[in-house]
Design a protein around this motif. Structure first.
Motif, short mmCIF file in Angstrom:
data_model
loop_
_atom_site.label_atom_id
_atom_site.label_comp_id
_atom_site.label_asym_id
_atom_site.label_seq_id
_atom_site.Cartn_x
_atom_site.Cartn_y
_atom_site.Cartn_z
N LEU A 80 0.83 -1.22 0.00
CA LEU A 80 0.00 0.00 0.00
C LEU A 80 0.86 1.26 0.00
CD1 LEU A 80 -2.83 -0.96 2.54
CD2 LEU A 80 -3.03 -0.78 0.06
N LEU A 81 1.96 1.23 0.75
CA LEU A 81 2.85 2.39 0.80
C LEU A 81 3.52 2.62 -0.55
CD1 LEU A 81 4.09 4.63 2.51
CD2 LEU A 81 5.88 3.02 3.20
N SER A 82 3.83 1.54 -1.27
CA SER A 82 4.46 1.68 -2.58
C SER A 82 3.50 2.25 -3.62
CB SER A 82 5.00 0.33 -3.05
OG SER A 82 3.93 -0.59 -3.26
N TRP A 83 2.21 2.20 -3.35
CA TRP A 83 1.22 2.73 -4.29
C TRP A 83 0.83 4.17 -3.99
CZ3 TRP A 83 -2.50 -2.07 -3.87
CH2 TRP A 83 -1.92 -3.15 -4.56
N TRP A 84 1.55 4.90 -3.13
CA TRP A 84 1.07 6.19 -2.66
C TRP A 84 1.00 7.21 -3.80
CZ3 TRP A 84 3.67 10.84 -2.87
CH2 TRP A 84 5.04 10.78 -3.16
N ARG A 85 1.91 7.16 -4.77
CA ARG A 85 1.85 8.12 -5.88
C ARG A 85 0.60 7.90 -6.72
NH1 ARG A 85 7.14 6.47 -5.38
NH2 ARG A 85 8.69 8.12 -5.02
N VAL A 86 0.33 6.63 -7.02
CA VAL A 86 -0.87 6.31 -7.80
C VAL A 86 -2.13 6.68 -7.01
CG1 VAL A 86 -2.13 4.46 -8.97
CG2 VAL A 86 0.37 4.48 -8.99
N ALA A 87 -2.11 6.43 -5.71
CA ALA A 87 -3.29 6.73 -4.89
C ALA A 87 -3.57 8.23 -4.84
CB ALA A 87 -3.09 6.18 -3.48
N VAL A 88 -2.54 9.04 -4.64
CA VAL A 88 -2.73 10.49 -4.58
C VAL A 88 -3.24 11.03 -5.92
CG1 VAL A 88 -1.54 12.70 -4.30
CG2 VAL A 88 -1.05 10.81 -2.73
N PHE A 89 -2.67 10.54 -7.00
CA PHE A 89 -3.15 10.97 -8.32
C PHE A 89 -4.61 10.56 -8.55
CE2 PHE A 89 -3.86 9.94 -12.82
CZ PHE A 89 -3.64 11.18 -13.40
N ALA A 90 -4.95 9.33 -8.12
CA ALA A 90 -6.32 8.86 -8.28
C ALA A 90 -7.29 9.68 -7.43
CB ALA A 90 -6.41 7.37 -7.90
N PHE A 91 -6.86 10.09 -6.24
CA PHE A 91 -7.73 10.91 -5.39
C PHE A 91 -8.01 12.27 -6.02
CE2 PHE A 91 -6.07 8.40 -1.53
CZ PHE A 91 -7.06 7.46 -1.71
N PHE A 92 -6.97 12.91 -6.57
CA PHE A 92 -7.19 14.22 -7.20
C PHE A 92 -8.03 14.07 -8.47
CE2 PHE A 92 -3.86 15.76 -4.44
CZ PHE A 92 -4.14 17.11 -4.31
N LEU A 93 -7.81 13.00 -9.23
CA LEU A 93 -8.63 12.78 -10.42
C LEU A 93 -10.08 12.49 -10.05
CD1 LEU A 93 -8.70 12.44 -13.50
CD2 LEU A 93 -8.13 10.03 -13.15
N PHE A 94 -10.28 11.68 -9.02
CA PHE A 94 -11.63 11.37 -8.57
C PHE A 94 -12.35 12.62 -8.08
CE2 PHE A 94 -14.30 10.48 -4.84
CZ PHE A 94 -15.27 9.67 -5.42
N ALA A 95 -11.65 13.46 -7.30
CA ALA A 95 -12.26 14.68 -6.78
C ALA A 95 -12.60 15.65 -7.91
CB ALA A 95 -11.33 15.35 -5.77
N ALA A 96 -11.75 15.70 -8.93
CA ALA A 96 -12.03 16.60 -10.05
C ALA A 96 -13.21 16.16 -10.89
CB ALA A 96 -10.79 16.73 -10.94
N VAL A 97 -13.44 14.83 -10.97
CA VAL A 97 -14.50 14.32 -11.82
C VAL A 97 -15.86 14.36 -11.12
CG1 VAL A 97 -15.36 12.26 -13.00
CG2 VAL A 97 -12.96 12.91 -13.20
N VAL A 98 -15.91 13.93 -9.85
CA VAL A 98 -17.19 13.72 -9.19
C VAL A 98 -17.66 14.94 -8.41
CG1 VAL A 98 -16.74 11.27 -9.01
CG2 VAL A 98 -16.16 12.76 -7.10
N THR A 99 -16.80 15.90 -8.12
CA THR A 99 -17.25 17.08 -7.38
C THR A 99 -18.24 17.87 -8.23
OG1 THR A 99 -15.11 17.21 -6.27
CG2 THR A 99 -16.51 19.15 -6.17
N PRO A 100 -19.44 18.14 -7.71
CA PRO A 100 -20.47 18.79 -8.53
C PRO A 100 -20.21 20.25 -8.81
CG PRO A 100 -21.26 18.49 -6.30
CD PRO A 100 -19.95 17.80 -6.37
N THR A 101 -19.17 20.83 -8.25
CA THR A 101 -18.88 22.25 -8.48
C THR A 101 -17.56 22.38 -9.22
OG1 THR A 101 -17.75 22.41 -6.34
CG2 THR A 101 -20.10 22.93 -6.39
N PRO A 102 -17.43 23.35 -10.10
CA PRO A 102 -16.17 23.54 -10.82
C PRO A 102 -15.12 24.32 -10.05
CG PRO A 102 -17.79 25.10 -11.63
CD PRO A 102 -18.50 24.22 -10.62
N ASP A 103 -15.41 24.69 -8.83
CA ASP A 103 -14.45 25.48 -8.07
C ASP A 103 -13.30 24.60 -7.61
OD1 ASP A 103 -15.03 24.97 -4.79
OD2 ASP A 103 -16.63 24.42 -6.19
#
Length: 342
Positions: A209-232
């Protein structure tokens, strides 16, 4: 004459019968019907409570909008736009249903758990208890964070547009915006808990899990950008940073869990996939030149062995005697026209 005392000789409960596999399919269907009926009654009772609390909940959800500059009037009111005559009543029913589901959640979740739990092992039930115990505060934390993010997001959206900050919002779309954001943040806060549960059941290690931290952080920012209902960018950044922090906390707990269970101490731990594994010979005694090792131990040879001495051919092996021909096997007649297979 013996009298049966109350509370005795009741036999196994429904849970014990289902766990032991003693219930038939029809009995399972009847139990599911009973569970759904009880859960429905709980939701209806919660809906009545939610209808009574709908006005207070509406004022609570409207608070971030009213806290914006120029929105609060002199008399303390905070007007919003209503397009249809029935929008206010339908919105009250919608809020009452949401509140009813939340208020009756302990009952209908218990009915769902009582139907599923007999099919699980004892340790699996323990994992489920721990998951629910951690999921409830995480979901609440995400909902509270979303409630405070709404005000910042509204201010950015209204000030960045061409209509200005003093624009009145339509009430149904505003409530849908707030509830969607709260639900999204609450569900997103459960993702690191899923990663932790995968470590607890032994499917993935904390080091992996620790070795996947770069992929996880990128996935979190991508997920937040896609599903957040506001463009802010404010809400997206806050959600992504919160998920990243929770992920690293889950990784820390996973590493402690691996250390407690003694994982990661195998012979081949730390080696690459293409590396040669070391051979642990232990205290094996070295064999000197001229000795040969047998099953019983080293046996000295008749003389010293010269390095590079050619090995001679072995003595010829004489042929064995002739082999007698094998008598052919005759199949037995099939009795009654059928063999053993048919």
């Amino acid at each position: 004459m013996k009298l049966a005392l109350p509370g005795r000789n009741k036999g196994p409960s429904k849970f014990e019968q289902a766990a032991n596999g003693e219930m038939t399919l029809i009995e399972h269907v009847r139990e599911l019907r009973t569970r759904l009926f009880r859960a429905s009654l709980a939701v209806v009772a919660g809906f009545v409570v939610g209808f009574w609390l709908a006005d207070w909940v509406f004022e609570l959800l409207k608070q971030p909008y009213c806290d914006l500059p120029t929105m609060r009037q002199a008399d303390g009111g905070c007007p919003m736009t209503q397009l249809g005559p029935a929008d206010g009543f339908l919105l009250k029913l919608k809020i009452a249903l949401w509140v009813g589901l939340i208020v009756s959640a302990p009952i209908w979740l218990y009915q769902l758990w009582a139907f599923i739990a007999p099919g699980l092992h004892k340790h699996e039930r323990g994992y489920a208890y721990a998951f629910v115990a951690l999921a409830a505060p995480l979901f609440t934390g995400g909902a509270v964070l979303a409630y405070y993010v709404v005000e910042k997001g509204l201010y950015f959206l209204l000030t960045s547009g061409v209509t200005g900050l003093d624009t009145q919002l339509e009430v149904t779309r505003y409530i849908s915006f707030v509830t969607s954001l709260i639900l999204l943040f609450g569900v997103a806060f459960l993702f690191p808990l899923v990663a932790l549960m995968l470590n607890v059941v032994g499917l993935v290690s904390g080091a992996r899990l620790l070795s996947w931290w770069r992929v996880a952080v990128f996935a979190f920012f991508l997920f937040a950008a896609v599903v957040t209902p506001t463009p802010d960018p404010f809400g997206m950044t806050v959600l992504a940073l919160a998920l990243s922090a929770l992920y690293f906390m889950a990784v820390g707990v996973a590493l402690l869990n691996d250390k407690r269970r003694g994982r990661g101490k195998s012979l081949y731990e730390g080696l690459d996939d293409d590396a040669v594994s070391p051979l642990d010979l232990g205290d094996t005694e070295s064999v000197t030149a001229g000795d040969r090792v047998t099953a019983s131990g080293p046996v000295s040879a008749s003389g010293p062995v010269t390095v590079g001495e050619p090995v001679g051919a072995s003595s010829p092996v004489s042929a064995s005697g002739p082999i007698e021909p094998v008598e052919p096997i005759r199949p037995r007649p099939i009795e009654r026209g059928f063999d053993d297979m048919t």
